[in-house]
Design a protein around this motif. Structure first.
Motif, PDB file in Angstrom:
ATOM      1  N   PRO A  17    -131.811  55.147  22.660  1.00 31.43           N
ATOM      2  CA  PRO A  17    -130.347  55.303  22.589  1.00 31.43           C
ATOM      3  C   PRO A  17    -129.920  56.661  22.048  1.00 31.43           C
ATOM      4  CG  PRO A  17    -130.998  53.146  21.761  1.00 31.43           C
ATOM      5  CD  PRO A  17    -132.265  53.921  21.972  1.00 31.43           C
ATOM      6  N   ARG A  46    -126.812  61.714  28.570  1.00 30.17           N
ATOM      7  CA  ARG A  46    -126.766  61.199  27.197  1.00 30.17           C
ATOM      8  C   ARG A  46    -127.498  62.166  26.269  1.00 30.17           C
ATOM      9  NH1 ARG A  46    -129.535  56.890  26.145  1.00 30.17           N
ATOM     10  NH2 ARG A  46    -130.700  56.709  28.092  1.00 30.17           N
ATOM     11  N   ARG A  51    -122.018  56.200  20.506  1.00 29.30           N
ATOM     12  CA  ARG A  51    -122.672  55.191  19.681  1.00 29.30           C
ATOM     13  C   ARG A  51    -121.695  54.782  18.584  1.00 29.30           C
ATOM     14  NH1 ARG A  51    -127.967  53.559  18.413  1.00 29.30           N
ATOM     15  NH2 ARG A  51    -128.330  52.966  16.238  1.00 29.30           N
ATOM     16  N   GLN A  63    -128.669  50.218  28.667  1.00 27.83           N
ATOM     17  CA  GLN A  63    -128.354  51.543  28.118  1.00 27.83           C
ATOM     18  C   GLN A  63    -126.832  51.654  27.961  1.00 27.83           C
ATOM     19  OE1 GLN A  63    -130.518  53.380  26.857  1.00 27.83           O
ATOM     20  NE2 GLN A  63    -132.333  53.719  28.101  1.00 27.83           N
ATOM     21  N   MET A  97    -122.981  51.695  26.375  1.00 26.08           N
ATOM     22  CA  MET A  97    -122.339  52.412  25.279  1.00 26.08           C
ATOM     23  C   MET A  97    -120.851  52.066  25.223  1.00 26.08           C
ATOM     24  SD  MET A  97    -124.028  56.252  25.376  1.00 26.08           S
ATOM     25  CE  MET A  97    -123.659  56.582  23.632  1.00 26.08           C
TER      26      MET A  97
END
Length: 307
Positions: free
Chosen positions: A12, A102, A134, A239, A241
């Motif tokens: 992440p 990312r 995040r 994945q 967010m």
């Protein structure tokens, strides 16, 4: 041996920039060459800003695949499974291309996104962009930890990537499903924490899963933590967010897998529910506004596009 795109299984990040494009007519040859150069662009800026831990993914929409790569098609690539039961809806959108950027620096993501758009130039139209971030220790804006059941270590590659036995020509690729959810946080935050926890079947602060006997059949965990006929967990690599501002908040749900079937089973379990009609009550507080299916090919296939 085929090499996967690094961003598929990367750990992440703090910031994400997600770009959705549609191709313009008569530019397919140019677009193939441009797409083949995107991984090198990612590598260039990953080296230049090494502390940012940049990771990227290029994916092709299910409805656009045959035009951009007519030589062959991933075995199970198909359109996003549109679903609607009562007020629970999973819409389907058709995007030709998806670029995921990312890293741990929002400014680096912006630079790379700008360079991607310049590279693709007039061959595409940017139809949607989502800047995500995040939140706290990997939580959704509901306050609950997101992706707790994600595979870890080497298991991430086993879950996310097509292997040689499954589809030799497209090994190291990944089936990708994306939904942009919009949350009703005013309604959600009006509830007591215990009521929120019952909807997830997990505690909010400590992220502890309820015991099996205490999970409601309508709990989110109950609806998405599925088993196959042999009793093994059905897994995807998320994945996702959070995104948002003071007006709109939600989750960009991003799921990679070696097959589209696990995601489709989970979505059906959430919306249609089980044999007794138990659907996911989390959907009372969030609504999918988009849904799209892609394939993220190996670096080898991307390179072939430019030949």
């Amino acid at each position: 041996m085929a090499r996967e795109q690094f961003g598929v299984c990367a750990e992440p990040s703090l910031h994400g920039y997600f770009l959705f494009f549609n191709a313009l007519d008569d530019n397919t040859l140019f677009l193939r060459k441009a797409l083949s150069r995107v991984p090198a662009l990612f590598d260039k800026y990953a080296e230049r800003f090494s502390e940012a831990n940049l990771a990227g993914v290029v994916a092709i929409g299910a409805n656009f695949w045959d035009e951009i790569y007519p030589q062959a098609r991933p075995k199970h690539l198909r359109q996003f499974p549109e679903m609607a039961v009562e007020d629970r809806i999973a819409p389907s959108n058709s995007y030709d291309l998806y670029i995921e950027i990312r890293s741990d620096r929002a400014d680096v993501n912006h630079i790379v996104a700008t360079k991607v758009c310049q590279l693709l130039a007039d061959s595409v139209e940017l139809v949607e962009q989502v800047r995500a971030f995040r939140f706290l220790d990997g939580r959704d804006l509901t306050g609950f930890v997101d992706g707790t059941e994600n595979p870890q270590g080497h298991n991430r590659r086993r879950v996310a990537l097509v292997n040689e036995q499954q589809d030799p020509e497209f090994s190291a690729g990944s089936y990708l499903h994306i939904q942009r959810y919009r949350h009703n946080l005013n309604l959600w935050n009006s509830m007591e924490v215990k009521d929120q926890e019952d909807i997830f079947a997990r505690t909010k602060v400590n992220n502890e899963e309820y015991s099996e006997e205490n999970k409601a059949a309508t709990a989110h965990i109950k609806r998405v933590n599925l088993k196959d006929s042999e009793g093994k967990s059905i897994e995807i690599l998320r994945q996702s967010m959070p995104y948002g501002d003071m007006k709109v908040q939600g989750l960009l749900f991003v799921a990679y897998c070696h097959s589209p079937e696990p995601f489709e089973l989970m979505l059906e379990s959430m919306i249609a529910g089980d044999a007794h009609g138990h659907s996911d009550h989390l959907l009372k507080f969030t609504q999918a506004e988009t849904g799209a299916a892609f394939f993220a090919p190996s670096l080898n296939v991307l390179a072939q596009m430019g030949e």
